[in-house]
Design an enzyme around this catalytic site. Structure first.
Site, mmCIF file in Angstrom:
data_model
loop_
_atom_site.group_PDB
_atom_site.id
_atom_site.type_symbol
_atom_site.label_atom_id
_atom_site.label_comp_id
_atom_site.label_asym_id
_atom_site.label_seq_id
_atom_site.Cartn_x
_atom_site.Cartn_y
_atom_site.Cartn_z
ATOM 1 N N CYS A 116 0.814 -1.228 0.000
ATOM 2 C CA CYS A 116 0.000 0.000 0.000
ATOM 3 C C CYS A 116 0.841 1.270 0.000
ATOM 4 O O CYS A 116 0.332 2.356 -0.278
ATOM 5 C CB CYS A 116 -0.941 -0.012 1.189
ATOM 6 S SG CYS A 116 -2.085 -1.399 1.102
ATOM 7 N N HIS A 256 -3.653 7.012 2.598
ATOM 8 C CA HIS A 256 -3.978 5.715 2.001
ATOM 9 C C HIS A 256 -5.369 5.296 2.493
ATOM 10 O O HIS A 256 -5.710 5.487 3.659
ATOM 11 C CB HIS A 256 -2.923 4.688 2.424
ATOM 12 C CG HIS A 256 -3.304 3.280 2.086
ATOM 13 N ND1 HIS A 256 -3.671 2.917 0.815
ATOM 14 C CD2 HIS A 256 -3.401 2.154 2.856
ATOM 15 C CE1 HIS A 256 -3.968 1.619 0.813
ATOM 16 N NE2 HIS A 256 -3.812 1.138 2.036
ATOM 17 N N ASN A 286 -10.097 -0.583 -0.753
ATOM 18 C CA ASN A 286 -8.639 -0.448 -0.676
ATOM 19 C C ASN A 286 -8.031 -1.000 -1.970
ATOM 20 O O ASN A 286 -8.037 -2.211 -2.185
ATOM 21 C CB ASN A 286 -8.126 -1.225 0.544
ATOM 22 C CG ASN A 286 -6.623 -1.102 0.738
ATOM 23 O OD1 ASN A 286 -5.915 -0.602 -0.129
ATOM 24 N ND2 ASN A 286 -6.139 -1.580 1.870
HETATM 25 O O1 UT7 Z 1 -3.923 -1.397 3.422
HETATM 26 C C1 UT7 Z 1 -2.919 -2.120 4.050
HETATM 27 C C2 UT7 Z 1 -3.009 -2.113 5.497
HETATM 28 N N1 UT7 Z 1 -4.264 -2.674 5.948
HETATM 29 C C3 UT7 Z 1 -4.966 -2.041 6.878
HETATM 30 O O2 UT7 Z 1 -4.619 -0.962 7.252
HETATM 31 C C4 UT7 Z 1 -6.169 -2.760 7.457
HETATM 32 C C5 UT7 Z 1 -6.142 -2.709 8.951
HETATM 33 N N2 UT7 Z 1 -7.179 -3.458 9.618
HETATM 34 C C6 UT7 Z 1 -8.499 -3.162 9.513
HETATM 35 O O3 UT7 Z 1 -8.891 -2.269 8.778
HETATM 36 C C7 UT7 Z 1 -9.470 -3.909 10.394
HETATM 37 O O4 UT7 Z 1 -8.752 -4.650 11.343
HETATM 38 C C8 UT7 Z 1 -10.419 -4.860 9.610
HETATM 39 C C9 UT7 Z 1 -11.432 -4.047 8.808
HETATM 40 C C10 UT7 Z 1 -9.611 -5.758 8.710
HETATM 41 C C11 UT7 Z 1 -11.223 -5.724 10.601
HETATM 42 O O5 UT7 Z 1 -11.912 -4.907 11.514
HETATM 43 P P1 UT7 Z 1 -11.807 -5.169 13.072
HETATM 44 O O6 UT7 Z 1 -12.656 -4.170 13.723
HETATM 45 O O7 UT7 Z 1 -10.343 -5.182 13.444
HETATM 46 O O8 UT7 Z 1 -12.471 -6.586 13.219
HETATM 47 P P2 UT7 Z 1 -11.846 -7.939 13.775
HETATM 48 O O9 UT7 Z 1 -10.895 -8.532 12.783
HETATM 49 O O10 UT7 Z 1 -11.353 -7.757 15.161
HETATM 50 O O11 UT7 Z 1 -13.147 -8.825 13.846
HETATM 51 C C12 UT7 Z 1 -14.229 -8.499 14.731
HETATM 52 C C13 UT7 Z 1 -15.336 -9.490 14.494
HETATM 53 C C14 UT7 Z 1 -14.852 -10.946 14.490
HETATM 54 O O12 UT7 Z 1 -15.863 -11.737 15.061
HETATM 55 P P3 UT7 Z 1 -15.719 -12.250 16.567
HETATM 56 O O13 UT7 Z 1 -14.428 -13.028 16.614
HETATM 57 O O14 UT7 Z 1 -15.682 -11.006 17.410
HETATM 58 O O15 UT7 Z 1 -16.943 -13.077 16.734
HETATM 59 C C15 UT7 Z 1 -14.751 -11.263 13.022
HETATM 60 O O16 UT7 Z 1 -14.902 -12.611 12.734
HETATM 61 O O17 UT7 Z 1 -15.908 -9.249 13.201
HETATM 62 C C16 UT7 Z 1 -15.911 -10.471 12.469
HETATM 63 N N3 UT7 Z 1 -15.753 -10.139 11.059
HETATM 64 C C17 UT7 Z 1 -16.796 -9.894 10.253
HETATM 65 N N4 UT7 Z 1 -18.129 -9.882 10.462
HETATM 66 C C18 UT7 Z 1 -18.923 -9.589 9.421
HETATM 67 C C19 UT7 Z 1 -14.609 -10.007 10.359
HETATM 68 N N5 UT7 Z 1 -14.893 -9.684 9.073
HETATM 69 C C20 UT7 Z 1 -16.237 -9.609 8.997
HETATM 70 C C21 UT7 Z 1 -17.128 -9.312 7.947
HETATM 71 N N6 UT7 Z 1 -18.450 -9.309 8.203
HETATM 72 N N7 UT7 Z 1 -16.719 -9.016 6.708
#
Ligand code: UT7
Length: 330
Positions: A116, A256, A286
Site C-alpha cells: 500500500c 492511504h 482499498n
Molecule cells: O492497506 C494495508 C493495510 N491494511 C490495513 O490498514 C487494514 C487494517 N485493519 C483493519 O482495517 C481492520 O482490522 C479490519 C477491517 C480488517 C477488521 O476490523 P476489526 O474491527 O479489526 O475486526 P476484527 O478482525 O477484530 O473482527 C471483529 C469481528 C470478528 O468476530 P468475533 O471473533 O468477534 O466473533 C470477526 O470474525 O468481526 C468479524 N468479522 C466480520 N463480520 C462480518 C470479520 N470480518 C467480517 C465481515 N463481516 N466481513
C-alpha cells in the site's frame, strides 16, 4: 544554483466498470452492509472482470488518459515506474508492458513492490531522477488488481479490497512548487500480519499451496490497524515539524484508503478536520498502490496551484511514509 524539484504536472485514474456492492458480498460470505460500513466505511469497490486481464489493463487506461490530458508525446517519457503487488506476471515487470502498449518506447521501466506504500515509494524514487537533473519526464503509476489475490470465501479480507489505480507525470518544477520532502520507513517484522504466502521462491506454487489457499492475501487485521495508525500519524507529524508546517498550512491530507476508521484516527491525532482530508474509500475500497493516485485524480478539479498536500500511506512489509508537496497547477 537553486535545487531542482519535481512536480506532479498531471494525474489520471481508472477503475473498471464492474461494481461489487456490499449487497452482493452479503450473498457471497457471511457479512452485512452494516458491518462493512461501520467497520471500514466501504460501500462498493470496482472489480476487473475478464480472463487474461491483468493490472496493466487498468494502468494503460490511466496512462493513455494522462498522456492525452497533459499533451505529452509518449516518446518523450524517459522513465516509467509502476508500483504494484499484482503484476501481470512475476516477470517481466508490468511497467514494461504498460510502456510498450502506450508507445513510451524511449523509457526505461521498472516496478516497485511496497504494497500500500508502493505509490509513495515510487513517487519519491521518480522525483529523485528529476531532482538529480538526469530526466525531465518521469511517469509514476500506482495500480493493483487486488481481486486476483483475494479469497472470496474469506470475509475478513474480501470486503476490503478493490481494483483500480492511477498515474502521475513528474517534471522539473517552477520555483516554490513540487515535491518538497518525504519520509519513508520499513519494518520487516510486520511480515507475519500481512502477506501472500505462496507463489514466490520460499513457497513456489504446488497443488498443496493452491489447495491451502496460500496464494491469497492473509491479514491479521487488528495489529495492522494499530501499526497503520501509529505509523502514519508519526510520519505526518515528523514531516510537518521538519518543514515547519502547522496543520493550518496544509490544504489537504491525502491518506492511504485502507479503512475509514484508520483515516479518521490519523486525522484526529494530527488535528486535521475531516473537511480537509481526502476520503473516497466508500466507492473504491482499498486498491493498495492505487489509492493515492485515485484520490489525487478525484480531487484534481478542486486543487489549486500552491495548495499544500501531505500524502501518507501504510501497508504490507510493513512499509510506510509521508510526502509533502506543493501542488503545481490549477
Ligand atoms: O492497506 C494495508 C493495510 N491494511 C490495513 O490498514 C487494514 C487494517 N485493519 C483493519 O482495517 C481492520 O482490522 C479490519 C477491517 C480488517 C477488521 O476490523 P476489526 O474491527 O479489526 O475486526 P476484527 O478482525 O477484530 O473482527 C471483529 C469481528 C470478528 O468476530 P468475533 O471473533 O468477534 O466473533 C470477526 O470474525 O468481526 C468479524 N468479522 C466480520 N463480520 C462480518 C470479520 N470480518 C467480517 C465481515 N463481516 N466481513
Amino acid at each position: 544554483m537553486s535545487k531542482i524539484r519535481a512536480a506532479i504536472t498531471g494525474v489520471h485514474g481508472y477503475v473498471p466498470d464492474y461494481v461489487l456492492t456490499n449487497a452482493e458480498l452479503e450473498t457471497m460470505v457471511e457479512t452485512s452492509d452494516e458491518w462493512i460500513t461501520s467497520r471500514t466505511g466501504i460501500k462498493e469497490r470496482h472489480i476487473l472482470k475478464g480472463e487474461g486481464k491483468g493490472v496493466s489493463v487498468m494502468a494503460i487506461e490511466a496512462v493513455n488518459g494522462l498522456l492525452e490530458k497533459t499533451g505529452s508525446d509518449p516518446m518523450d517519457i524517459e522513465l516509467v515506474i509502476c508500483a504494484t503487488i499484482t503484476q501481470d506476471m512475476l516477470f517481466p515487470d508490468t511497467s514494461n508492458v504498460i510502456a510498450n502498449a502506450t508507445g513510451m518506447k524511449n523509457a526505461f521501466c521498472f516496478d516497485v513492490s511496497a504494497a500500500c506504500s508502493g505509490f509513495l515509494y515510487a513517487l519519491t524514487t521518480g522525483a529523485m531522477y528529476i531532482e538529480s537533473g538526469r530526466y525531465k519526464k518521469v511517469l509514476v503509476i500506482g495500480a493493483d488488481k487486488m481481486s486476483s489475490i483475494i479469497d472470496y470465501t474469506d470475509r475478513t479480507t474480501c470486503v476490503i479490497f478493490g481494483d483500480g489505480g492511477g498515474a502521475v507525470l513528474l517534471e522539473p518544477a517552477e520555483e516554490g512548487v513540487g515535491i518538497m520532502d518525504s519520509i519513508h520507513r520499513s519494518d520487516g517484522s510486520g511480515e507475519q500480519y500481512l502477506y501472500q504466502k505462496a507463489g514466490g521462491s520460499r513457497f513456489p506454487p504446488t497443488l498443496e499451496t493452491v489447495q491451502n489457499r496460500d496464494h491469497y492475501v492473509t491479514q491479521i487485521g487488528k495489529p495492522v490497524f494499530k501499526a497503520a495508525v501509529s505509523g502514519m500519524s508519526d510520519v505526518v507529524r515528523k514531516i510537518m515539524t521538519k518543514n515547519e508546517l502547522t496543520n493550518e498550512d496544509i490544504t489537504w491530507l491525502v491518506p492511504h484508503q485502507a479503512n475509514k476508521r484508520i483515516i479518521e484516527t490519523v486525522a484526529r491525532m494530527a488535528d486535521f478536520p475531516l473537511e480537509r482530508v481526502m476520503i473516497n474509500i466508500h466507492k473504491y475500497g482499498n486498491t493498495t498502490a492505487g489509492t493515492l493516485p485515485l484520490c489525487l485524480w478525484d480531487w484534481e478539479p478542486k486543487l489549486k496551484k500552491g495548495d499544500k498536500l501531505i500524502l501518507t500511506a501504510f501497508g504490507g512489509g510493513f512499509t510506510w511514509g509521508a510526502t509533502y508537496l506543493v501542488w503545481a497547477y490549477g
